[in-house]
Structures are given as C-alpha cells and as structure tokens.
Design a protein around this motif. Structure first.
Motif, short mmCIF file in Angstrom:
data_model
loop_
_atom_site.label_atom_id
_atom_site.label_comp_id
_atom_site.label_asym_id
_atom_site.label_seq_id
_atom_site.Cartn_x
_atom_site.Cartn_y
_atom_site.Cartn_z
N LEU A 41 13.82 48.37 -17.17
CA LEU A 41 13.27 47.01 -17.24
C LEU A 41 12.67 46.81 -18.63
O LEU A 41 11.84 47.60 -19.07
CB LEU A 41 12.20 46.83 -16.16
N ILE A 42 13.13 45.73 -19.29
CA ILE A 42 12.61 45.40 -20.62
C ILE A 42 11.80 44.12 -20.48
O ILE A 42 12.29 43.09 -19.98
CB ILE A 42 13.77 45.18 -21.61
N VAL A 43 10.54 44.18 -20.93
CA VAL A 43 9.65 43.03 -20.85
C VAL A 43 9.20 42.69 -22.27
O VAL A 43 8.43 43.42 -22.89
CB VAL A 43 8.43 43.34 -19.95
N ASP A 44 9.72 41.58 -22.78
CA ASP A 44 9.39 41.15 -24.16
C ASP A 44 9.60 39.65 -24.24
O ASP A 44 10.61 39.13 -23.77
CB ASP A 44 10.26 41.89 -25.17
N ASP A 45 8.63 38.94 -24.87
CA ASP A 45 8.76 37.49 -24.95
C ASP A 45 9.68 37.05 -26.09
O ASP A 45 10.09 35.88 -26.13
CB ASP A 45 7.37 36.85 -25.13
N GLU A 46 10.04 37.93 -27.03
CA GLU A 46 10.96 37.58 -28.11
C GLU A 46 12.40 37.81 -27.62
O GLU A 46 12.80 38.93 -27.34
CB GLU A 46 10.68 38.43 -29.34
N ARG A 47 13.15 36.72 -27.58
CA ARG A 47 14.49 36.75 -26.98
C ARG A 47 15.41 37.70 -27.74
O ARG A 47 16.15 38.47 -27.14
CB ARG A 47 15.07 35.32 -27.00
N PHE A 48 15.38 37.64 -29.06
CA PHE A 48 16.30 38.46 -29.85
C PHE A 48 16.01 39.95 -29.64
O PHE A 48 16.93 40.74 -29.42
CB PHE A 48 16.19 38.09 -31.33
N VAL A 49 14.74 40.31 -29.65
CA VAL A 49 14.37 41.72 -29.45
C VAL A 49 14.78 42.17 -28.03
O VAL A 49 15.30 43.26 -27.82
CB VAL A 49 12.87 41.93 -29.67
N ARG A 50 14.53 41.26 -27.10
CA ARG A 50 14.85 41.58 -25.70
C ARG A 50 16.34 41.83 -25.55
O ARG A 50 16.77 42.83 -24.93
CB ARG A 50 14.39 40.43 -24.81
N GLU A 51 17.18 40.91 -26.12
CA GLU A 51 18.63 41.06 -25.98
C GLU A 51 19.14 42.27 -26.75
O GLU A 51 20.08 42.96 -26.30
CB GLU A 51 19.32 39.80 -26.45
N GLU A 72 7.02 37.86 -14.87
CA GLU A 72 8.38 38.12 -14.40
C GLU A 72 8.65 39.62 -14.37
O GLU A 72 9.32 40.14 -13.45
CB GLU A 72 9.38 37.42 -15.31
N GLY A 73 8.12 40.33 -15.36
CA GLY A 73 8.33 41.78 -15.38
C GLY A 73 7.70 42.46 -14.18
O GLY A 73 8.29 43.36 -13.56
N LEU A 74 6.47 42.06 -13.80
CA LEU A 74 5.82 42.64 -12.63
C LEU A 74 6.60 42.35 -11.34
O LEU A 74 6.72 43.20 -10.46
CB LEU A 74 4.38 42.13 -12.51
N ARG A 75 7.13 41.10 -11.28
CA ARG A 75 7.90 40.74 -10.07
C ARG A 75 9.14 41.62 -9.95
O ARG A 75 9.45 42.14 -8.88
CB ARG A 75 8.31 39.26 -10.17
N LEU A 76 9.86 41.81 -11.05
CA LEU A 76 11.06 42.65 -11.01
C LEU A 76 10.72 44.11 -10.73
O LEU A 76 11.43 44.81 -10.00
CB LEU A 76 11.81 42.54 -12.34
N ALA A 77 9.61 44.59 -11.30
CA ALA A 77 9.21 45.97 -11.08
C ALA A 77 8.88 46.23 -9.61
O ALA A 77 9.14 47.30 -9.08
CB ALA A 77 8.01 46.32 -11.96
N MET A 90 2.06 42.22 -27.03
CA MET A 90 1.59 40.89 -27.41
C MET A 90 2.50 39.82 -26.80
O MET A 90 3.59 39.56 -27.28
CB MET A 90 1.55 40.75 -28.93
N MET A 91 2.07 39.30 -25.64
CA MET A 91 2.82 38.25 -24.95
C MET A 91 1.87 37.17 -24.51
O MET A 91 0.67 37.43 -24.28
CB MET A 91 3.55 38.83 -23.73
N PRO A 92 2.38 35.90 -24.40
CA PRO A 92 1.52 34.79 -23.95
C PRO A 92 1.15 34.95 -22.47
O PRO A 92 1.76 35.73 -21.74
CB PRO A 92 2.40 33.56 -24.18
N ARG A 93 0.17 34.16 -22.04
CA ARG A 93 -0.35 34.15 -20.66
C ARG A 93 -0.92 35.51 -20.28
O ARG A 93 -2.12 35.73 -20.40
CB ARG A 93 0.72 33.67 -19.68
N MET A 94 -0.09 36.46 -19.82
CA MET A 94 -0.58 37.80 -19.47
C MET A 94 -0.12 38.78 -20.53
O MET A 94 1.07 38.89 -20.82
CB MET A 94 -0.06 38.25 -18.09
N SER A 95 -1.07 39.49 -21.11
CA SER A 95 -0.73 40.43 -22.17
C SER A 95 -0.14 41.72 -21.57
O SER A 95 -0.23 41.98 -20.37
CB SER A 95 -1.97 40.77 -22.99
N GLY A 96 0.45 42.50 -22.49
CA GLY A 96 0.96 43.79 -22.05
C GLY A 96 -0.13 44.73 -21.56
O GLY A 96 0.10 45.58 -20.70
N PHE A 97 -1.36 44.56 -22.12
CA PHE A 97 -2.48 45.38 -21.67
C PHE A 97 -2.76 45.15 -20.19
O PHE A 97 -2.92 46.09 -19.41
CB PHE A 97 -3.74 45.05 -22.51
#
Length: 548
Positions: A41-51, A72-77, A90-97
């Motif tokens: 599972l890859i969780v990243d808000d940057e589309r290019f890095v994610r792809e 979305e990452g927590l739901r899939l996990a 570093m992601m909006p709304r809920m951070s990786g921390f």
C-alpha cells in the motif's frame, strides 16, 4: 513535476520526467517480474510520486494499492491483507504522523516505511519510536525503494510465519498439555480406584504419596502421612522398604494407630529417577484379613469334612448294634414283668437309645451327599408354617415374635423340607437363648451381594470367589434379644459337635450350614454378648447351573 534522483555510481545524475519505465531502461534496472505474493500500500498525496512508486513496485511482481491521503490509506489497510505500507509524512488533512500512530495501534503487524524529505536524525528517532519500520529519504533511488519494500515485506512474512509457528506451537502445547492432563487424570483415577494400597517413599522412607485405598487400609489420612517416615508412623515396617529380587508377595502384620493389627500382603520395587538412579520405593499392598479368614475357613471345612466322614462311618457301624439294643429293651418292657423301679430304668434306657439313634441319623445325614428336591418355594409361607408349629413353644417361653416381611418377595428354587429344617432349628435356638419377655424378629428381604452382612459375604466368597455382584438373594434373618454369643465362640458356632448347650449335640447349626451351602447360599451370625444375636440366611434367587 520533476523528482531529482541521485546519480548512480557508474553514470550521470538524472532527473525523471515522463513515464517511469523509460527511467528503468535508462538506469539499466529492468523490473524483475514474479508471481504476486504480497500487497503493498502506497500512501502519498503527490500523484506523480505515487504512480512512480506503483510502477516500480508493481514491476517487482507485487500487488500494489495506492491512496492519495491518510484517510483512504487507513481504509484500505483495514480492508485489505497488506504486507507493507509506504507512507508519506507531509499530507493535507491527516498527516503521516497521525496515520502512523493509528496504524501502530490497530495494525502493528504491518511494517511501515516512511517517505519524507525531512530526514534529520531526531526526526528518524521519533518515527522509529512511533512504530515506523524503516525510513526512506526523498529523493530516493528506485533500488532503495525496492530494497526497503523487500525488507518490509520480508519482515511481514517473517512476522506472519512466526505468528503461524507460534500459533502452531501454542496449539501443540495446548494439545500436549491436554494430553498430559488427561493422562494425569487417568493415572489419578486408576490410582485412586485401585483395589490395593499404593504408597511411594523416598530413599529415607519419607512418604511422597498414598492412594485412597491405602489410607483406608492403614487407618491414617494422606495429610497425616505425606512428608513423614513410614517407620516413624508404623514401627516395624522396615521390610516394606527392603526391595528383593523378583515380585515375591510378602506378608507383614502392621499395627494401625487405632491399635488394630492388619495383616498386609505386599510387594515393592525401586523408584528410579530420570537418570536411572534409585530415588525411592514403590509399595503395593492390601489387607489380607478376609483372605486369612477364608484360608482359615477352608481349613476348617476340610477338617469338618474329614470329621464328618469319620463320624458318618462310625454312626453307620453303631446303628446296627443300637437297633439290637433298642429291640431287646422294647421286648423287656412289653413281655417281662419287672417292678416299678426296673421299668423306670428300662424306660430311661429306651429314651437314651432314641436320643442316640437321633444323633446317629443326624451324623449320617450330615455325611451323605445332598440330594435336593428343588421346587418353587415361597420363603414367607415357609416361615408362616414354622411360626405356626412353634406357637405353643413361644407362648410357653413368653417370647414375642415380630414379622418384618418385605412385600412382593419372589419365590426361589429350593428343597422346601430342607429349608423348614433350617428355619425351625434357628427359631428353636433363638427361643432357647431369649429370656421371658424378650423378642424375636423374623425379617425377610431381597438383597444384592454388597448389602449382605460381612460374615455372609465371606461365606459366599468361599464358595464362588468374588461371585456375581448382580446376583439377587432372598434373605431370612432371625434376630433375638437373648444372651448373645461370646466373641470367642463366634468362629466355631457352625463347627461340627460344637455347642454351648448342656443337652446339645453340636450338629444342628452344622447341618443348617450344610443345607444352606448346598443351595448355593450362605449363613452367618453377628452377636453381642448380653444383647442378642442375628442369624442371616442368604439364598440365591436362581441357583447356579452347577448346583444340584
């Protein structure tokens, strides 16, 4: 967007633009395709890095899921069977921390590789404390991404494998524990229900354990014995600890704390420890009181049988001359005129001859083989006949009779005349032993072997071993409130020629016993001097096939 990548050691530094597969060709690292084994599972808000990460990891043969934010990452996990998570900090709304903390609480078994451009030492330490498995600084080489992913997947695989092995080990331990528990329970049940006593000591004779039967035999509870030396509890028991070669049954008279002397039959063996060294003694023992009583009874019966044969032979030789004497006496009484004194002497002689003839007939009856005429007999009706015959004698002796007849008693196959002889003899003895104003109780019931009085059980055991515990007996008891029988005479009361009466022949009870045993039953007596006696006759409801 452009992601600057570190230069390879053997080539220039590249900036990746466009399709990632082009980068593979330029970098010389073609993806190694293999059957999918784990889900990443890859969780990243940057589309290019994610792809880009999806393309690289999928190229290694993994199944890849991608999430554009932490929610979305927590739901899939939570929904998918994930083997590793690549998480951007570093992601909006809920951070990786925050996501890392939640994953550590809910899914601690999934390794999380944190991807971030902020890679200070303190930050790395904080992430590891929060539960991160690895740290991947941006920008990163594809080889570093693959390496971290493989390490995380391997950790997850090892975790699952360890978990599986632990579960199997726990199941095995549980099964073995259950098996041990069952074996121990079985062993405890066997030991507690043994028909013999079992006692285990250490090398000094200190008692480790003793089963229930052993406690009953020795008259001491386990709590009073465990931890103490058997020699101190029971002086003179040193032979119990002396192991001899071969399983030889030995005997020892042991004095219980209550003063009763118990004859013990025992054998023993050495208790070995795990290394095969002696560490104690195992003693198996049982009370031989009943066995000794049966042995004595066998000897007594053999002796009586021999006496009976001799007596019968002597009686046979006496009967013919006795008949001649009786005939001459009768002629003298009827045909010769004597004075009053001589007639009285002849009459006394005739009475003594009659008594002697009765004794001879009893001896012959005792000595000859029994021939029973079995028919269905109602024991209660026989007793009613006997009590009717003895009505005047009871009234003259001023003795009251009480009937305690169980209702619905079944009939038995027996010789009715023989039973009348037995019951009449027992009743007459009770009348003679009971003083005026006393009472005689006739009690009739049905019973199994275990409920019979001990003397009767011993008599049945002597005839048929342990016997069939399910056999039903019709029991007649004659209970009087008479003078009782001295304890010293109880063992001899059924012996041939033994009597406590001045005018008795000592044949009555011996003949009663012979008749009862011929029917496959047993007779016994319990008595307390100056209180009364109870004679018990137990007759089987159905005779054994081998009985006449």
């Amino acid at each position: 967007m452009e992601i600057p990548l570190p230069a390879r050691a053997d080539g220039p530094r590249f900036s990746l633009k466009g399709r990632p597969r082009l980068w593979y060709r330029l970098s010389g690292m073609e993806p190694q395709m293999s059957p999918p084994t784990e889900t990443i599972l890859i969780v990243d808000d940057e589309r290019f890095v994610r792809e880009l990460c999806v393309e690289i990891i999928a190229g290694e043969g993994y199944r890849v899921l991608a999430a554009q934010d932490a929610d979305e990452g927590l739901r899939l996990a939570r929904q998918e069977d994930v083997g590793a998570i690549l998480l951007d900090l570093m992601m909006p709304r809920m951070s990786g921390f925050d996501a890392l903390q939640i994953l550590g609480q809910e899914l601690p078994e999934i390794p999380v590789v944190v991807m971030t451009a902020h890679s200070s030492q303190s930050r790395v330490i904080d992430l590891l404390k929060m539960g991160a498995y690895d740290f991947l600084p941006k920008p990163f080489e594809p080889s570093d991404l693959i390496y971290s992913t493989r390490r995380a997947v391997e950790r997850h695989r090892l975790f699952k494998e360890n978990k599986r092995l632990l579960r199997e080990l726990q199941d095995q331990v549980k099964a073995q524990t259950l098996e041990i528990s069952r074996g121990r329970q079985l062993m405890e049940n066997i030991i507690s229900h043994m028909g013999s006593g079992l006692l285990v000591t250490d090398r000094d004779g200190k008692i480790w354990m003793i089963n229930n039967h052993g406690q009953e035999t020795l008259g001491v509870s386990g709590t009073q014995m465990v931890g103490k030396r058997i020699q101190d509890l029971f002086p003179g028991t040193e032979p119990l600890l002396e192991v001899k070669v071969g399983s030889v049954l030995r005997e020892l008279d042991l004095t219980r704390p209550d003063g009763r002397i118990v004859p013990l039959g025992f054998n023993n063996s050495v208790l070995l420890d795990a290394s095969g060294q002696p560490e104690g003694t195992i003693i198996i023992f049982r009370d031989l009181s009943d066995l000794r009583a049966i042995r004595a009874e066998v000897r007594r019966k053999d002796r009586l049988a021999a006496i009976g044969e001799v007596a019968a032979g002597v009686a046979h030789e006496i009967r013919n001359p006795l008949f001649g004497i009786s005939s001459v006496t009768q002629i003298l009484l009827t045909e010769v005129k004597f004075g009053q004194v001589h007639q009285e002497l002849l009459a006394a002689m005739q009475a003594e001859i009659k008594r002697l003839n009765t004794l001879v007939e009893d001896l012959l009856d005792y000595g000859r083989p029994s021939k029973l005429q079995r028919t269905h007999q109602a024991v209660d009706q026989i007793w009613e006949e006997i009590l009717g015959l003895a009505k005047e004698e009871l009234a003259e002796a001023k003795v009251k009779v009480t009937r305690e007849f169980q209702e619905g008693l079944p009939s038995i196959l027996a010789d009715g005349n023989k039973l009348r002889q037995v019951f009449l003899n027992l009743l007459k003895n009770a009348i003679q032993a009971t003083p005026p104003g006393g009472q005689i109780t006739i009690r009739l019931s049905r019973s199994t072997l275990s409920a019979l009085p001990a003397p009767v059980q011993r008599g049945l055991a002597l005839q048929a071993g342990d016997g069939d515990p399910s056999t039903v007996y019709v029991v007649s008891q004659v209970i009087d409130t008479g003078v009782g029988i001295p304890a010293a005479d109880l063992e001899r009361i059924f012996d041939l020629f033994f009597t406590t009466k001045s005018t008795g022949s000592g044949l009555g009870l011996a003949i009663c016993r012979r008749i009862v045993e011929d029917h496959g039953g047993a007779i016994g007596v319990e008595s307390v001097e100056h209180t009364g006696s109870t004679f018990t006759v137990a007759l089987p409801l159905r005779p054994a096939p081998s009985q006449p």
